[in-house]
Write a protein that holds these residues in place. Structure first.
Motif, PDB file in Angstrom:
ATOM      1  N   GLU A 231     -64.732  14.246  54.934  1.00 58.95           N
ATOM      2  CA  GLU A 231     -65.629  13.259  55.548  1.00 58.95           C
ATOM      3  C   GLU A 231     -65.434  13.213  57.058  1.00 58.95           C
ATOM      4  N   ILE A 232     -64.183  13.305  57.504  1.00 64.94           N
ATOM      5  CA  ILE A 232     -63.889  13.220  58.938  1.00 64.94           C
ATOM      6  C   ILE A 232     -64.477  14.410  59.690  1.00 64.94           C
ATOM      7  N   PHE A 233     -64.256  15.606  59.157  1.00 62.91           N
ATOM      8  CA  PHE A 233     -64.618  16.815  59.892  1.00 62.91           C
ATOM      9  C   PHE A 233     -65.904  17.476  59.396  1.00 62.91           C
ATOM     10  N   GLY A 234     -66.465  16.954  58.294  1.00 66.35           N
ATOM     11  CA  GLY A 234     -67.749  17.461  57.824  1.00 66.35           C
ATOM     12  C   GLY A 234     -67.705  18.864  57.262  1.00 66.35           C
ATOM     13  N   LYS A 235     -66.550  19.268  56.729  1.00 63.62           N
ATOM     14  CA  LYS A 235     -66.441  20.599  56.128  1.00 63.62           C
ATOM     15  C   LYS A 235     -65.391  20.586  55.030  1.00 63.62           C
ATOM     16  N   SER A 236     -65.541  21.529  54.083  1.00 65.32           N
ATOM     17  CA  SER A 236     -64.633  21.594  52.938  1.00 65.32           C
ATOM     18  C   SER A 236     -63.565  22.659  53.086  1.00 65.32           C
ATOM     19  N   ASP A 237     -63.636  23.440  54.182  1.00 67.89           N
ATOM     20  CA  ASP A 237     -62.679  24.522  54.340  1.00 67.89           C
ATOM     21  C   ASP A 237     -61.893  24.367  55.635  1.00 67.89           C
ATOM     22  N   GLY A 238     -60.786  25.096  55.725  1.00 68.13           N
ATOM     23  CA  GLY A 238     -59.970  25.040  56.934  1.00 68.13           C
ATOM     24  C   GLY A 238     -59.340  23.684  57.191  1.00 68.13           C
ATOM     25  N   ILE A 239     -59.102  22.918  56.126  1.00 73.17           N
ATOM     26  CA  ILE A 239     -58.523  21.580  56.276  1.00 73.17           C
ATOM     27  C   ILE A 239     -57.016  21.692  56.469  1.00 73.17           C
ATOM     28  N   LYS A 240     -56.511  21.056  57.489  1.00 74.34           N
ATOM     29  CA  LYS A 240     -55.056  21.026  57.704  1.00 74.34           C
ATOM     30  C   LYS A 240     -54.658  19.630  58.158  1.00 74.34           C
ATOM     31  N   VAL A 241     -53.489  19.192  57.722  1.00 75.52           N
ATOM     32  CA  VAL A 241     -53.035  17.831  57.989  1.00 75.52           C
ATOM     33  C   VAL A 241     -51.644  17.881  58.608  1.00 75.52           C
ATOM     34  N   GLU A 242     -51.536  17.388  59.826  1.00 78.59           N
ATOM     35  CA  GLU A 242     -50.235  17.320  60.497  1.00 78.59           C
ATOM     36  C   GLU A 242     -49.302  16.391  59.714  1.00 78.59           C
ATOM     37  N   SER A 243     -48.015  16.715  59.700  1.00 79.58           N
ATOM     38  CA  SER A 243     -47.052  15.903  58.954  1.00 79.58           C
ATOM     39  C   SER A 243     -47.026  14.465  59.463  1.00 79.58           C
ATOM     40  N   TYR A 244     -47.205  14.275  60.775  1.00 83.87           N
ATOM     41  CA  TYR A 244     -47.211  12.910  61.321  1.00 83.87           C
ATOM     42  C   TYR A 244     -48.372  12.103  60.745  1.00 83.87           C
ATOM     43  N   VAL A 245     -49.548  12.730  60.667  1.00 84.65           N
ATOM     44  CA  VAL A 245     -50.732  12.056  60.113  1.00 84.65           C
ATOM     45  C   VAL A 245     -50.518  11.782  58.626  1.00 84.65           C
ATOM     46  N   ARG A 246     -50.020  12.778  57.920  1.00 84.61           N
ATOM     47  CA  ARG A 246     -49.765  12.630  56.483  1.00 84.61           C
ATOM     48  C   ARG A 246     -48.831  11.462  56.184  1.00 84.61           C
ATOM     49  N   LEU A 247     -47.777  11.315  56.987  1.00 83.52           N
ATOM     50  CA  LEU A 247     -46.797  10.258  56.761  1.00 83.52           C
ATOM     51  C   LEU A 247     -47.286   8.893  57.236  1.00 83.52           C
ATOM     52  N   HIS A 248     -47.815   8.820  58.458  1.00 79.02           N
ATOM     53  CA  HIS A 248     -48.085   7.538  59.093  1.00 79.02           C
ATOM     54  C   HIS A 248     -49.466   6.956  58.806  1.00 79.02           C
ATOM     55  N   TYR A 249     -50.384   7.779  58.292  1.00 73.71           N
ATOM     56  CA  TYR A 249     -51.714   7.261  57.970  1.00 73.71           C
ATOM     57  C   TYR A 249     -52.028   7.334  56.473  1.00 73.71           C
ATOM     58  N   TYR A 250     -51.510   8.376  55.809  1.00 72.45           N
ATOM     59  CA  TYR A 250     -51.717   8.481  54.364  1.00 72.45           C
ATOM     60  C   TYR A 250     -50.514   7.971  53.570  1.00 72.45           C
ATOM     61  N   GLY A 251     -49.366   7.786  54.226  1.00 76.51           N
ATOM     62  CA  GLY A 251     -48.164   7.338  53.526  1.00 76.51           C
ATOM     63  C   GLY A 251     -47.697   8.322  52.482  1.00 76.51           C
ATOM     64  N   MET A 252     -47.874   9.606  52.762  1.00 74.75           N
ATOM     65  CA  MET A 252     -47.604  10.647  51.777  1.00 74.75           C
ATOM     66  C   MET A 252     -46.404  11.490  52.185  1.00 74.75           C
ATOM     67  N   GLY A 253     -45.402  11.542  51.323  1.00 67.56           N
ATOM     68  CA  GLY A 253     -44.205  12.321  51.594  1.00 67.56           C
ATOM     69  C   GLY A 253     -44.381  13.788  51.247  1.00 67.56           C
ATOM     70  N   ARG A 254     -43.328  14.555  51.482  1.00 68.35           N
ATOM     71  CA  ARG A 254     -43.388  15.996  51.270  1.00 68.35           C
ATOM     72  C   ARG A 254     -43.595  16.352  49.798  1.00 68.35           C
ATOM     73  N   ASP A 255     -42.989  15.597  48.886  1.00 74.44           N
ATOM     74  CA  ASP A 255     -43.142  15.891  47.463  1.00 74.44           C
ATOM     75  C   ASP A 255     -44.596  15.756  47.027  1.00 74.44           C
ATOM     76  N   SER A 256     -45.271  14.709  47.515  1.00 67.38           N
ATOM     77  CA  SER A 256     -46.687  14.546  47.188  1.00 67.38           C
ATOM     78  C   SER A 256     -47.522  15.637  47.840  1.00 67.38           C
ATOM     79  N   TYR A 257     -47.134  16.013  49.062  1.00 67.89           N
ATOM     80  CA  TYR A 257     -47.852  17.077  49.762  1.00 67.89           C
ATOM     81  C   TYR A 257     -47.775  18.388  48.979  1.00 67.89           C
ATOM     82  N   SER A 258     -46.637  18.644  48.346  1.00 65.30           N
ATOM     83  CA  SER A 258     -46.465  19.895  47.608  1.00 65.30           C
ATOM     84  C   SER A 258     -47.290  19.928  46.328  1.00 65.30           C
ATOM     85  N   ALA A 259     -47.993  18.828  46.022  1.00 65.68           N
ATOM     86  CA  ALA A 259     -48.895  18.815  44.863  1.00 65.68           C
ATOM     87  C   ALA A 259     -50.006  19.849  44.996  1.00 65.68           C
TER      88      ALA A 259
END
Length: 322
Positions: A231-259
């Motif tokens: 939704e943010i970037f308007g595309k389904s490919d090439g999606i990448k999430v910085e660890s800072y964003v993943r932790l501080h905005y999604y509240g998602m740790g590394r174990d969840s990321y490895s899903a």
């Protein structure tokens, strides 16, 4: 890894008929307009970053995370059940901007469906021992536990109007808005999102093909993050999430990321792996002066139209070489 896959395969095998039955019940309710379930972005994303030092070794406290990662549990159904409630509210034709009326009883009967008919558990009837428990009994207990969790003071995604009653305390529960406690002290009732409100669109096949039942909470949260990034970037490919964003905005740790590994195995996403990072996204070797490119993800939305249990059983069987 093979042991984990075997256990996962056995759980899915146990649930297979229940998943098919619950998926059929969801289809009978109707179809949300546009073929998507709308979910406000505050369910998965914080508008203001978590204000505490965080890292993959010290992930944010649950109380400060967005609703989706706040209510994740290893074996509970709170996250899945809340999403199913959103599907039900939109599929039965609740008008945009209106609060849905919960007319389903907690337990269904042979004639009339209830919320117990809309969930699936890796469970069997308990016929041995001193206490007999039917599958319906186990589903009721699981839903009661989920509703306690969802209505807790630090969550507030559900209101229990009869909480203090001697009986029926979980009946006619009312949904509250997706942000829960992050909205403020007074959470408004849930309403179907209007067009101008920030929201993600989750395809109905995620529900009607059984993925909602088959995936684990960490996998669901990762997929929600992917759809939000879309939704943010308007595309389904090439999606990448910085660890800072993943932790501080999604509240998602590394174990969840490895899903993402299981989601890739099931064909729901593809992963363009960075050669200098491991499966959990960690740089190898670590060099503070050089950070390698991030893993990039592509959502395979059409894959959701396949029957979840068949895909999973075939995938795990192939990997286990059964």
């Amino acid at each position: 890894m093979s042991h984990d896959l075997e256990r996962r395969r056995e759980r899915i095998k146990m649930m297979q008929q229940m998943i098919h039955s619950s998926s059929r019940q969801l289809k009978r309710i109707g179809s949300p307009p546009g073929g998507h379930v709308k979910i406000r972005t505050e369910f998965i994303w914080l508008k203001t970053q978590i204000d505490e030092p965080s890292s993959d070794r010290r992930i944010p406290d649950k109380s400060k995370r967005p609703s989706a990662t706040k209510i994740m549990t290893p074996r509970g159904v709170a996250l899945k059940f809340y999403l199913i409630c959103l599907f039900e509210a939109q599929a039965k034709g609740t008008a945009v901007g209106r609060a849905p009326i919960n007319s389903l009883p907690l337990a269904g009967t042979n004639k009339d469906p209830g919320w117990t008919d809309l969930i699936a558990l890796p469970a069997k009837e308990q016929t041995q021992g001193r206490v007999y428990q039917s599958l319906t009994d186990k589903k009721i207990r699981s839903l009661q536990s989920a509703l306690k969790h969802l209505s807790a003071q630090n969550v507030q995604l559900v209101n229990l109007p009869y909480e203090n009653s001697r009986s029926g305390r979980f009946e006619r529960f009312q949904l509250l808005q997706e942000g829960g406690t992050q909205i403020g002290p007074h959470i408004p009732p849930y309403t179907v999102p209007r067009t101008g409100e920030d929201h993600i669109k989750l395809p109905i096949e995620f529900f009607t093909q059984g993925w909602i039942y088959l995936l684990e909470d960490s996998e669901i949260s990762f997929l929600l993050m992917m759809f939000h990034q879309k939704e943010i970037f308007g595309k389904s490919d090439g999606i990448k999430v910085e660890s800072y964003v993943r932790l501080h905005y999604y509240g998602m740790g590394r174990d969840s990321y490895s899903a993402h590994r299981t989601l890739e195995r099931l064909g729901l996403i593809s992963v363009d792996s960075s050669p200098d990072r491991d499966e959990k996204g960690r740089a190898r070797p670590f060099d503070p002066n050089f950070l390698p490119p991030l893993h990039q993800f592509t959502i395979k939305e059409n894959a959701l139209s396949r029957e979840a249990t068949k895909v999973a059983m075939d995938s795990f069987k192939s990997e286990l070489k059964i």
